[in-house]
Design an enzyme around this catalytic site. Structure first.
Site, short mmCIF file in Angstrom:
data_model
loop_
_atom_site.label_atom_id
_atom_site.label_comp_id
_atom_site.label_asym_id
_atom_site.label_seq_id
_atom_site.Cartn_x
_atom_site.Cartn_y
_atom_site.Cartn_z
N SER A 179 62.66 22.57 73.46
CA SER A 179 61.35 22.67 73.17
C SER A 179 60.40 22.93 72.56
O SER A 179 60.00 21.18 72.06
CB SER A 179 60.86 24.16 74.59
OG SER A 179 59.96 23.80 74.84
N ASP A 184 38.34 18.61 66.17
CA ASP A 184 38.55 18.18 65.75
C ASP A 184 40.18 18.31 64.81
O ASP A 184 40.40 18.95 63.46
CB ASP A 184 37.61 18.31 64.20
CG ASP A 184 38.08 20.01 63.50
OD1 ASP A 184 38.06 20.52 64.27
OD2 ASP A 184 36.77 19.88 61.82
N HIS A 233 65.16 23.65 81.85
CA HIS A 233 64.22 23.14 80.48
C HIS A 233 65.71 24.10 79.77
O HIS A 233 65.39 23.95 78.73
CB HIS A 233 62.99 24.16 80.21
CG HIS A 233 62.32 23.91 78.80
ND1 HIS A 233 61.68 23.27 79.13
CD2 HIS A 233 61.79 25.03 78.11
CE1 HIS A 233 61.51 23.24 77.97
NE2 HIS A 233 61.15 24.85 76.91
#
Length: 431
Positions: free
Chosen positions: A148, A356, A409
């Site tokens: 993951s 940023d 998953h």
């Protein structure tokens, strides 16, 4: 890169294996090696018969989760120990690695200072830690396994320090390499909706029960064992069950014991509330909530992407019919309801507005990659979209992709021995 201070522990023998703790003193900001320091913890596991086997480092899913604490080698770890000694890394801020939570963050100063501190806890910093640790251990290029978010870290490692890697295995973790987090949630919400449909097709009566619980929670005040109110949209967080192969049935068993008759009328049972509380609190992993959307950000702000995309869809509200459980999306209201997150609300808001963020991946480097890489992409994964994963696989030179509908998953946890051995053979051209 400088070699960090390393404090190895005394090995413990157990069931034919050695367990040794390692602690490393590392820069908070690897661009400022003489600045603030943090401690990073890792646990070595090796077979007593092969204490000098080559290293494999494991990158845990997350963000914000420590490595597993194995009671005995099983699953993928059992398979890996046939050839490797394994380093289970507590990623910075988790487990025993200078932990981050509502209790410790005030040590950094006000909310702005805390946010600046947390900006150094993404994949780029984690793999810089790992590379420094490799040098401290005196290892040559080593192998990695990333599950993951651990796969996201692996892609950053391939971008930033390919010289440190022998081979890379990734399970359910091929991150999108570019684009705003919105595209992640547009894709994964569609997967979540499909998984809801699959669940309610298997257990049709649960749709009515789920609607009843959601309606009950808007009309009747119920409290979790931790003392805070249990709300309808928090109930939706039980969609965490839907990300696993077998856990989908666990959700059914949870719902079937939801209501109980009391002198005050029909209420949610203590048993249900106790079990639900384990899935709707981030007390054990607050970094997951605070940093989750930032793991996708490069040069732009997330601005609470999951909440905005959910609003676009219009079918993810607790009162929606049919009812939908949600996945791993982090909503701003978590920081108003979860006691573990309430003190972090201002920090989370600053990070959600941060524009940023530095790049996490070097697309040019990945396009010329020479490190053997093998990865899984699961067709029905509700957390790492198959389409986005396939897009990433096409960018990384030489990556061998195993696409399958056999797993969800948590495939590595469900069938770790098979997945690990298959990927290792694939990376080495043996399968």
């Amino acid at each position: 890169m400088s070699i960090p201070t390393h404090r190895p522990g005394v090995p413990v023998e157990r069931d034919g294996h050695l367990y040794r703790e390692h602690r490393f003193l590392l820069p908070l900001d690897h661009a400022a090696p003489d600045g603030r320091k943090i401690e990073v913890f890792a646990r070595e596991v090796s077979a007593i018969a092969a204490p000098e086997a080559p290293w494999l480092v494991y990158f845990q899913g997350g963000p914000g989760h420590p490595a597993d604490r194995p009671l005995t080698p099983s699953g993928w770890l059992k398979e890996a120990l046939k050839e490797f000694r394994v380093l289970l890394l507590d990623q910075r801020g988790t487990g025993l690695s200078t932990p981050v939570n509502r209790q410790t963050l005030p040590l950094q100063g006000d909310a702005a200072a805390q946010a600046e501190y947390l900006s150094h806890f993404r994949a780029d910093s984690i793999v810089a830690d790992a590379e420094a640790i490799r040098l401290a251990l005196g290892s040559g290029p080593w192998s990695t396994l990333g599950q993951s978010f651990g796969g996201f870290c692996s892609l950053s490692y391939l971008s930033l320090f390919p010289e440190g890697l022998r081979e890379v295995l990734i399970t359910a973790g091929l991150a999108p390499l570019h684009g705003h987090p919105d595209r992640v949630y547009r894709a994964t919400y569609a997967r979540v909706a499909a998984r809801n449909a699959e669940y309610f097709a298997r257990y049709p009566a649960d749709q009515q029960i789920a609607q009843q619980i959601a309606r009950h929670l808007t009309e009747v005040t119920e409290f979790l064992p931790t003392g805070e109110r249990f709300t309808a949209h928090r109930f939706q967080m039980l969609g965490a069950f839907l990300g696993g192969n077998t856990r989908i049935d666990g959700l059914h068993y949870l719902l079937e014991e939801a209501f109980i008759e009391t002198p005050e009328g029909r209420r949610l049972s203590d048993k249900f509330l106790e079990q639900a509380s384990q899935f709707v609190s981030y007390a054990q992993n607050p970094l997951y909530a605070v940093l989750h959307e930032s793991i996708y950000c490069q040069g732009e702000a997330s601005n609470w992407a999951a909440a905005r995309v959910a609003a676009e869809r219009g079918d993810m509200e607790p009162e929606s019919v049919p009812f939908h459980f949600t996945g791993e999306a982090i909503m701003p209201w978590y920081f108003a309801e979860d006691p573990a997150l309430i003190p972090l609300a201002e920090v989370a808001e600053i990070l959600a507005r941060k524009e940023d963020w530095p790049a996490l991946y070097d697309l040019e480097q990945l396009s010329h990659n020479q490190v053997p890489v093998a990865a899984t992409a699961y067709f029905d994964d509700i957390y790492v979209d198959h389409g986005l994963a396939s897009e990433t696989a096409s960018v990384v030179a030489g990556l061998k992709l195993w696409e399958t509908g056999e797993y969800h998953h948590d495939g590595l946890r469900a069938d770790g021995e098979k997945i690990f051995s298959t990927l290792l053979k694939l990376a080495r051209g043996e399968g």
